[in-house]
Design a protein around this motif. Structure first.
Motif, mmCIF file in Angstrom:
data_model
loop_
_atom_site.group_PDB
_atom_site.id
_atom_site.type_symbol
_atom_site.label_atom_id
_atom_site.label_comp_id
_atom_site.label_asym_id
_atom_site.label_seq_id
_atom_site.Cartn_x
_atom_site.Cartn_y
_atom_site.Cartn_z
ATOM 1 N N GLU A 1 0.909 -1.858 -0.325
ATOM 2 C CA GLU A 1 0.344 -0.379 0.173
ATOM 3 C C GLU A 1 0.878 1.203 -0.074
ATOM 4 N N ASN A 2 1.975 1.444 1.234
ATOM 5 C CA ASN A 2 2.730 2.333 1.430
ATOM 6 C C ASN A 2 3.561 1.577 0.564
ATOM 7 N N ALA A 3 4.470 2.205 -0.584
ATOM 8 C CA ALA A 3 6.136 1.652 -1.360
ATOM 9 C C ALA A 3 6.796 2.818 -1.795
ATOM 10 N N ASP A 4 8.097 2.761 -0.862
ATOM 11 C CA ASP A 4 9.203 3.623 -2.018
ATOM 12 C C ASP A 4 9.049 3.231 -3.338
ATOM 13 N N LYS A 5 10.250 4.696 -3.838
ATOM 14 C CA LYS A 5 10.592 4.297 -5.768
ATOM 15 C C LYS A 5 11.072 2.574 -6.281
ATOM 16 N N ASP A 6 11.628 2.408 -5.020
ATOM 17 C CA ASP A 6 12.401 1.258 -5.515
ATOM 18 C C ASP A 6 11.177 -0.330 -4.901
ATOM 19 N N PHE A 7 10.380 -0.206 -5.584
ATOM 20 C CA PHE A 7 9.489 -0.812 -5.375
ATOM 21 C C PHE A 7 8.868 -1.036 -6.506
ATOM 22 N N TYR A 8 9.182 -2.116 -7.565
ATOM 23 C CA TYR A 8 8.426 -2.108 -8.835
ATOM 24 C C TYR A 8 7.698 -2.997 -8.961
ATOM 25 N N ARG A 9 6.654 -3.298 -7.782
ATOM 26 C CA ARG A 9 5.559 -4.142 -7.650
ATOM 27 C C ARG A 9 4.133 -3.515 -7.888
ATOM 28 N N LEU A 10 2.660 -4.010 -7.856
ATOM 29 C CA LEU A 10 1.731 -3.120 -7.476
ATOM 30 C C LEU A 10 2.447 -2.205 -6.152
ATOM 31 N N THR A 11 1.904 -1.423 -6.566
ATOM 32 C CA THR A 11 1.723 0.260 -5.041
ATOM 33 C C THR A 11 0.250 0.597 -5.828
ATOM 34 N N ARG B 1 3.375 -6.478 -16.101
ATOM 35 C CA ARG B 1 3.038 -7.273 -16.803
ATOM 36 C C ARG B 1 2.625 -8.323 -15.516
ATOM 37 N N LEU B 2 1.536 -8.445 -16.425
ATOM 38 C CA LEU B 2 0.779 -10.047 -16.004
ATOM 39 C C LEU B 2 1.072 -11.176 -16.835
ATOM 40 N N LYS B 3 2.099 -12.103 -16.238
ATOM 41 C CA LYS B 3 2.927 -12.841 -16.995
ATOM 42 C C LYS B 3 1.881 -13.018 -17.974
ATOM 43 N N GLY B 4 2.350 -13.211 -18.798
ATOM 44 C CA GLY B 4 1.989 -13.768 -19.834
ATOM 45 C C GLY B 4 0.397 -13.219 -20.406
ATOM 46 N N ALA B 5 0.036 -11.528 -19.564
ATOM 47 C CA ALA B 5 -1.532 -11.546 -20.167
ATOM 48 C C ALA B 5 -1.435 -9.720 -20.847
ATOM 49 N N TYR B 6 -1.658 -9.232 -19.359
ATOM 50 C CA TYR B 6 -1.617 -7.821 -19.425
ATOM 51 C C TYR B 6 -0.457 -6.935 -18.966
ATOM 52 N N ILE B 7 -0.779 -5.362 -18.887
ATOM 53 C CA ILE B 7 -0.213 -4.743 -18.519
ATOM 54 C C ILE B 7 -1.234 -4.069 -17.698
ATOM 55 N N SER C 1 8.412 -4.676 -14.298
ATOM 56 C CA SER C 1 8.401 -5.786 -13.726
ATOM 57 C C SER C 1 6.486 -6.974 -13.868
ATOM 58 N N THR C 2 7.118 -8.484 -14.072
ATOM 59 C CA THR C 2 6.072 -9.365 -13.981
ATOM 60 C C THR C 2 5.830 -10.192 -12.489
ATOM 61 N N ILE C 3 4.613 -9.715 -12.850
ATOM 62 C CA ILE C 3 4.798 -11.040 -11.575
ATOM 63 C C ILE C 3 3.240 -12.144 -11.986
ATOM 64 N N ASN C 4 3.571 -13.139 -11.452
ATOM 65 C CA ASN C 4 2.080 -14.277 -10.782
ATOM 66 C C ASN C 4 0.877 -13.933 -10.844
#
Ligand code: ATP
Ligand code: MG
Length: 556
Positions: free
Chosen positions: A397-407, A414-420, A458-461
């Motif tokens: 919920e509260n992430a700094d700039k270095d967090f590349y995933r969802l915030t 990117r959702l792996k093999g799907a959409y951004i 970044s890509t997530i599952n």
């Protein structure tokens, strides 16, 4: 798999030389001689690859011989498991023999040795006999029974086998040389009495049982073994091996013993006695607990026969004992599973993700590549819809700039093999727990289309909510906390790693895994290689972690 040429190991070199010299008329015969007192472990696999490998490579035969001369610890359960494991490793024996098949022949040879004045019945206790052994630099002391008359020896030896004489009160010893610089020549014990344990094959027929040194070489000789290959601790037994055979041989043929280094691996134990203790005391889940270094444990863990054989090939055979790093075994698993295991998605700690600009009630089918590292692994269909599962840790919920995933308001992912997608916020329950993560997606970013080439950091599952299935996941780690538990003082059980098993109950995996069968392999994307446990059912899927994707310990 790619075959890399390797140079001959030193035993292969000996065999080739023997063949060139025409020894034994070019006949090559080996044997694998396990004692059926436990399950086979990876150390045995090293011996198996050697014994069967030599026979295979040089057109010979390798027999399986159960070295069953000590009924106190032996059992058919072990006989059966040993055969299963050898076959699973990919080897086939010529014949199955048992040392117990030779009990009568061995008995007759012992009688002959007594008659020749070369063996006697000793009535001293084991302690007394041990005390008289001397040291490598001081000669031993002769037993007071050493020179008893032949007739008396014959009578007592026969009584040793009738049950008239209690176990432990008499032994038959070879009369060789109590001053020999080789301790094994100081009147070695040939027979002992065992009364309270019926033999798994001969029942209560015998009470006097031959010792290893007397039984092993003779058995090799009876069978026609040419190269009797074993581990280095038997180097000092070799002269005695030859001596016993020389007493009876009626031809020039001799089996020859050769020794290589035992396999030891860090963070585990390789002794059947210790493993049996772990099993009997419930410290592991049986001989095939995936943390055990047994063949059946490695199999249940997800190792394939090829991974084990490649590992054995990598470590090779030498004449110096040493310790092999567990990470080398794990590397062999990764290398092998890379091309074998399909990539699938698993989520260990799921949280819901809602794609707010995706059509309500809509869904679509995506094509997923099964394995980019294998040719012809094909694709499978995976459902995608408005509500999906993601890993809770992929949202902050509260992430700094270095967090590349969802915030919220953060970068695209990117959702792996799907959409951004891009995160817009989250919803919480009354206690402040996050119940769903919200995002929007870019309909033009679908993987496999032109927009799919758009790169994000970044890509997530993810898993489709309607088709994902529940699973239990078991994460295994080193069984022991120390590199060499056998070298430490005190009780080896105190050195067990309390974190060697972590069970995750609330995991989810792709619907395509609903019908996965025991021993099926998968790579859980970004996580590691997993294998379906033997207790897994379609209603209760269980996955064992074979090995993580990277060597996590190397970093620590
Ligand atoms: P343990 O000490 O675990 O009981 P063992 O040597 O008594 O093992 P056996 O059943 O007698 O086990 O072994 C059968 C064959 O396997 C022997 O030839 C032995 O040398 C070989 N072997 C056993 N352990 C290892 C090991 N760690 N590395 C290589 N070979 C081994
Ligand atoms: Mg043994």
């Amino acid at each position: 798999m790619e075959e890399t040429a390797r140079s001959l190991n030193f035993i292969e070199a000996i065999v080739e030389k023997d063949l060139q010299e025409g020894k034994n008329n070019g006949r090559i015969q080996t044997r694998f001689p396990p004692e059926p007192n436990g399950y086979l472990h990876i150390g045995h696999a090293k011996a198996i690859c050697m014994d069967f490998g030599i026979a295979q490579k040089y057109g010979g035969v390798c027999n399986l011989r159960f070295d069953d001369t000590n009924p106190t610890k032996e059992d058919v359960e072990y006989v059966d498991s040993i055969q299963e494991d050898i076959k699973w490793l990919g080897f086939q024996w010529g014949n199955v023999y048992y040392a117990s098949d030779y009990f009568q022949k061995l008995w007759d040879l012992a009688i002959k040795l007594i008659e020749d004045g070369k063996a006697y019945v000793d009535e001293q206790s084991a302690e007394e006999i041990a005390k008289q052994k001397g040291t490598p630099t001081e000669p031993g002391t002769e037993s007071p029974y050493r020179n008893r008359p032949i007739e008396e020896n014959l009578r007592l030896f026969k009584q040793m086998n009738t049950g008239e004489i209690p176990a432990g009160s008499m032994v038959l010893r070879a009369k060789i040389d109590m001053a020999s610089p080789n301790m094994h020549f100081r009147d070695p014990i040939m027979y002992r009495i065992i009364t309270d344990y019926p033999h798994h094959r001969t029942g209560t027929q015998w009470k006097a049982y031959p010792m290893y040194d007397f039984a092993h070489g003779q058995s090799d000789y009876f069978e026609g073994v040419t190269h009797s290959i074993c581990t280095l601790e038997f180097v000092v037994h070799r002269p005695l091996y030859d001596w016993f055979i020389d007493q009876f041989a009626d031809s020039d043929y001799r089996p020859r013993q050769y020794e290589f280094n035992r396999l030891n691996i860090t963070y585990t134990v390789m002794s059947k006695r210790k493993m049996l203790q772990l099993v009997q005391e419930g410290l592991v889940d049986g001989w095939d607990d995936p943390r055990m270094p047994t063949i059946c444990g490695l199999r249940r863990r997800g190792y394939t026969p090829e991974a084990i054989r490649n590992f054995i090939d990598k470590i090779g055979y030498t004449k110096v004992d040493g310790m092999i790093d567990l990470s080398l075994l794990e590397y062999s698993a990764r290398e092998d599973l890379k091309t074998r295991a399909n990539r699938v998605c698993a989520i260990f700690d799921p949280v819901k993700l809602v794609i707010t600009n995706y059509p309500e009630g809509g869904s679509e089918t995506l094509q997923m590549e099964n394995n980019p590292d294998a040719e012809n692994a094909g694709v499978r269909e995976v459902k995608f819809s408005r509500e999906i599962w993601i890993e809770r840790g992929d949202f902050l919920e509260n992430a700094d700039k270095d967090f590349y995933r969802l915030t919220p308001g953060g970068r695209e992912v990117r959702l792996k093999g799907a959409y951004i997608v891009q995160c817009t916020g989250c919803n919480k329950d009354a206690n402040g727990n996050i119940t769903e993560v919200l995002c929007t997606y870019d309909p033009d970013s679908k993987s496999g289309t032109e927009g799919g080439n758009r790169k994000v950091k970044s890509t997530i599952n993810w898993l489709d909510m309607n088709t994902a299935v529940k699973a239990e996941v078991r994460l295994y780690d080193r069984l022991f906390n120390v590199e060499d538990p056998s070298a430490e003082e005190g009780d080896f059980r105190d050195l067990l790693n309390p974190g060697s098993l972590t069970v995750l109950k609330g995991c989810l995996v792709e619907g395509s895994l609903a019908g996965a069968k025991p021993l099926d392999h998968f790579q859980f994307l970004k996580i590691g290689y997993f294998c379906v446990d033997k207790h897994s059912t379609p209603g209760h899927l269980i996955f064992n972690r074979t090995v993580s994707l990277k060597d996590n310990w190397a970093k620590k």
